[in-house]
Each structure stands twice: as structure tokens, then as C-alpha cells.
Design an enzyme around this catalytic site. Structure first.
Site, PDB file in Angstrom:
ATOM      1  N   ASP A   1      64.409  47.244  48.126  1.00  0.00           N
ATOM      2  CA  ASP A   1      63.120  47.965  48.567  1.00  0.00           C
ATOM      3  C   ASP A   1      62.311  47.124  49.620  1.00  0.00           C
ATOM      4  OD1 ASP A   1      62.538  46.233  46.512  1.00  0.00           O
ATOM      5  OD2 ASP A   1      61.720  47.618  45.241  1.00  0.00           O
TER       6      ASP A   1
ATOM      7  N   ASP B   1      55.859  50.124  34.354  1.00  0.00           N
ATOM      8  CA  ASP B   1      56.095  51.798  33.813  1.00  0.00           C
ATOM      9  C   ASP B   1      57.546  52.344  33.894  1.00  0.00           C
ATOM     10  OD1 ASP B   1      57.054  51.607  36.488  1.00  0.00           O
ATOM     11  OD2 ASP B   1      55.174  52.960  37.389  1.00  0.00           O
TER      12      ASP B   1
ATOM     13  N   HIS C   1      59.996  51.234  35.960  1.00  0.00           N
ATOM     14  CA  HIS C   1      60.728  51.726  37.211  1.00  0.00           C
ATOM     15  C   HIS C   1      61.979  50.615  37.555  1.00  0.00           C
ATOM     16  CE1 HIS C   1      57.406  49.415  39.590  1.00  0.00           C
ATOM     17  NE2 HIS C   1      58.412  48.594  39.670  1.00  0.00           N
TER      18      HIS C   1
ATOM     19  N   GLU D   1      59.518  55.473  41.044  1.00  0.00           N
ATOM     20  CA  GLU D   1      58.385  55.473  39.820  1.00  0.00           C
ATOM     21  C   GLU D   1      58.949  56.689  39.042  1.00  0.00           C
ATOM     22  OE1 GLU D   1      56.627  53.193  39.846  1.00  0.00           O
ATOM     23  OE2 GLU D   1      55.320  52.844  41.611  1.00  0.00           O
TER      24      GLU D   1
HETATM   25  C1  GLP Z   1      58.274  45.625  41.939  1.00  0.00           C
HETATM   26  C2  GLP Z   1      59.693  45.794  42.491  1.00  0.00           C
HETATM   27  C3  GLP Z   1      60.781  45.773  41.088  1.00  0.00           C
HETATM   28  C4  GLP Z   1      60.732  44.784  40.132  1.00  0.00           C
HETATM   29  C5  GLP Z   1      59.194  44.803  39.783  1.00  0.00           C
HETATM   30  C6  GLP Z   1      58.916  43.959  38.478  1.00  0.00           C
HETATM   31  O1  GLP Z   1      57.778  46.686  41.549  1.00  0.00           O
HETATM   32  N1  GLP Z   1      59.914  46.646  43.444  1.00  0.00           N
HETATM   33  O2  GLP Z   1      62.051  45.766  41.653  1.00  0.00           O
HETATM   34  O3  GLP Z   1      61.487  44.886  39.316  1.00  0.00           O
HETATM   35  O4  GLP Z   1      58.195  44.747  40.536  1.00  0.00           O
HETATM   36  O5  GLP Z   1      58.383  42.917  38.951  1.00  0.00           O
HETATM   37  P1  GLP Z   1      57.869  41.363  38.102  1.00  0.00           P
HETATM   38  O6  GLP Z   1      59.570  41.287  38.204  1.00  0.00           O
HETATM   39  O7  GLP Z   1      57.148  40.745  38.762  1.00  0.00           O
HETATM   40  O8  GLP Z   1      57.585  42.055  36.727  1.00  0.00           O
END
Ligand code: GLP
Length: 264
Positions: free
Chosen positions: A67, A138, A140, A145
Site C-alpha cells: 500500500d 482495527d 486491518h 479497513e
Molecule cells: C499501517 C499499514 C499496515 C500495517 C499497520 C500496522 O496501517 N498500512 O500494513 O500492518 O500500519 O502498523 P504497525 O506495524 O506500526 O503497528
């Protein structure tokens, strides 16, 4: 789903790196699906170490990122392209032209066509051999989402309030966090041949339990991973703390180590 529970955040990186390394040794032109966020950083550090100290060769590896924030160019320090260059690509011998991160600057009227092309490129590369995933607060995966269909494809999405809040720690102020993103869909992710889900820390415990042991629901898009035949979740003790079948997962992993075989 195969669940591995390790002691520390660093161990998550080491355990995941073993899987990536085995794949690249077996298939030097492997196609990796990559994630951003703080979770995969210990994996990327370990891959850089393995490249430098053990000579793991990334020269034929192809990557596709999940993404990108919509509106940020690759030169923006909070863009996911920048993140990947800084945290992985600049530390290994991958060819930049073999790395793909969705382009957050595509004009709005070209987005549909661009997203289709991104999926086409994945297909032309032979599909993703191994997809790395983190999990959002959440539930995802990528930027899918709550409410994202299990069949969803690469597209433009609006970010949830919680995601904007969670990710604001990387920006100067919350108003700077983009409201939209380009993301692979849940359906796109499920087409990967193998998937690794990483999570650490107590903040993820509840959502990890829902994703792994709860019902499959579009409200926790990571729960769709239960539909995939080859997923390994690698968790630290804290992230695993709300799982009901913790004892079983530990037993299964010890058994795997004894017989030297991965059991899904
Ligand atoms: C973002 C990314 C996700 C990732 C998430 C969790 O939203 N788009 O791919 O898994 O963050 O982030 P973190 O690893 O910092 O908790």
C-alpha cells in the site's frame, strides 16, 4: 493457521527472516509481498544482516508493497516508498527496478486503470510467493479497513479514524496524515502462495486473538487469513497473550522443531 510464539520483538524478525531466507535460497527470483509499519522493521534489519554477513543474494528478487498513502510522493519521508528504501532496499543488493510500491501521486481519474495495472504486474511476475503482513489496531491488513470485502482488489480507500490516529505518531500533527490510500485488496493478498502475519506488543493482543481465533468477518480483515491454506503468524508473548489455544500452538511448534518440518 500455523502460530509461532517467540520471546521478543527481535525474535519475530529472526523467525520470519528464516522463512524468507529459505525461500530465496530455493527460488532466487522469488516474488515477495512487503509491508510497512513498525512491526516488520526487525525482520528487515535481520534480512540486511543476513545479506551482509551470510551473502544472501537479492539481485533477482522482485517485491510488491501492499500500500501507499494517497497524495504522498516517494520522496516524502512518511511515504511507504521512502520507508522501504530506508529500512530495507538500501541495505540489500536488490535492483530498484524490481521493487514496486503503489504510486501515491496517480491522478484521480487514472486510479482505476493504475490499480488494475498493479495487479497485472503481480500476475506477470508469477504471483506473490511470500506475503509479509502486519496488523492494524482495527484488525486491518494493508489498508483494508473494517468492511472491506474478502474479495476486494487493489483500489483507493478512505482511512478509518483509528488508523489515522494510530499512524499520526509518524507525522508532525494528525492533520498531516493522508485521509486516503492505495492498497492491495484482501482478495489480492489471499492469492499469495504463502503468508506471514507479524504482531508484537500488548496493544495488538485483542485484535490478534480476534483475527486468529474469532469468526471470519469483514470487520476484522485479518480474520480472512483463516481462509488461506499456508499462513504463519509470528507473535511475541504479549501479542499472543489473549489467544485461547496458546498451549497448543507452543506444543505444535516444538513438535515441528523435533521433526524439522513445517506443519500448517
Ligand atoms: C499501517 C499499514 C499496515 C500495517 C499497520 C500496522 O496501517 N498500512 O500494513 O500492518 O500500519 O502498523 P504497525 O506495524 O506500526 O503497528
Amino acid at each position: 493457521m500455523r502460530v509461532i510464539i517467540v520471546k521478543s520483538y527481535e525474535d519475530i524478525g529472526k523467525e520470519a527472516a528464516k522463512i524468507v531466507k529459505d525461500l530465496i535460497i530455493k527460488k532466487p527470483n522469488a516474488v515477495l509481498g512487503l509491508a510497512t509499519g513498525s512491526t516488520p522493521i526487525s525482520l528487515y534489519k535481520e534480512l540486511i544482516r543476513i545479506h551482509k554477513e551470510e551473502g544472501l543474494d537479492f539481485s533477482k528478487v522482485i517485491t510488491f508493497n501492499l500500500d501507499e498513502y494517497y497524495g504522498l510522493s516517494g520522496g516524502h519521508p512518511q511515504s511507504y516508498r521512502y520507508f522501504m528504501d530506508e529500512n530495507l532496499f538500501n541495505g540489500i543488493n536488490i535492483k530498484k527496478e524490481n521493487t514496486h510500491v503503489p504510486d501515491g501521486t496517480i491522478p484521480i481519474d487514472k486510479i482505476e486503470e493504475y490499480c488494475k495495472k498493479y495487479e497485472e504486474m503481480i500476475k506477470q511476475a508469477g504471483g506473490i510467493d511470500l506475503q509479509i503482513l502486519g496488523i492494524g489496531g482495527d484488525g486491518h491488513i494493508a489498508f483494508n479497513e473494517p468492511g472491506s470485502s474478502i474479495y476486494s482488489r487493489t483500489r483507493l480507500v478512505a482511512l478509518d479514524e483509528q488508523t489515522i490516529k494510530d499512524n499520526s505518531r509518524f507525522f508532525e500533527k494528525i492533520e498531516d496524515v493522508p485521509r486516503f490510500a492505495l492498497t492491495m485488496g484482501v482478495g489480492t493478498i489471499l492469492e499469495a502462495k504463502e503468508i506471514i502475519l507479524l504482531a508484537n506488543g500488548i496493544k495488538k493482543a485483542e485484535v490478534v486473538a480476534k483475527a486468529i481465533e474469532g469468526p471470519i468477518t469483514s470487520q476484522i480483515t485479518a480474520s480472512a487469513l483463516q481462509l488461506h491454506p499456508k499462513v504463519t503468524a509470528i507473535l511475541d508473548e504479549e501479542a499472543a497473550s489473549k489467544l485461547k489455544r496458546k498451549k497448543y500452538y507452543k506444543f505444535a511448534h516444538q513438535a515441528e522443531e523435533k521433526i524439522n518440518l513445517r506443519i500448517f
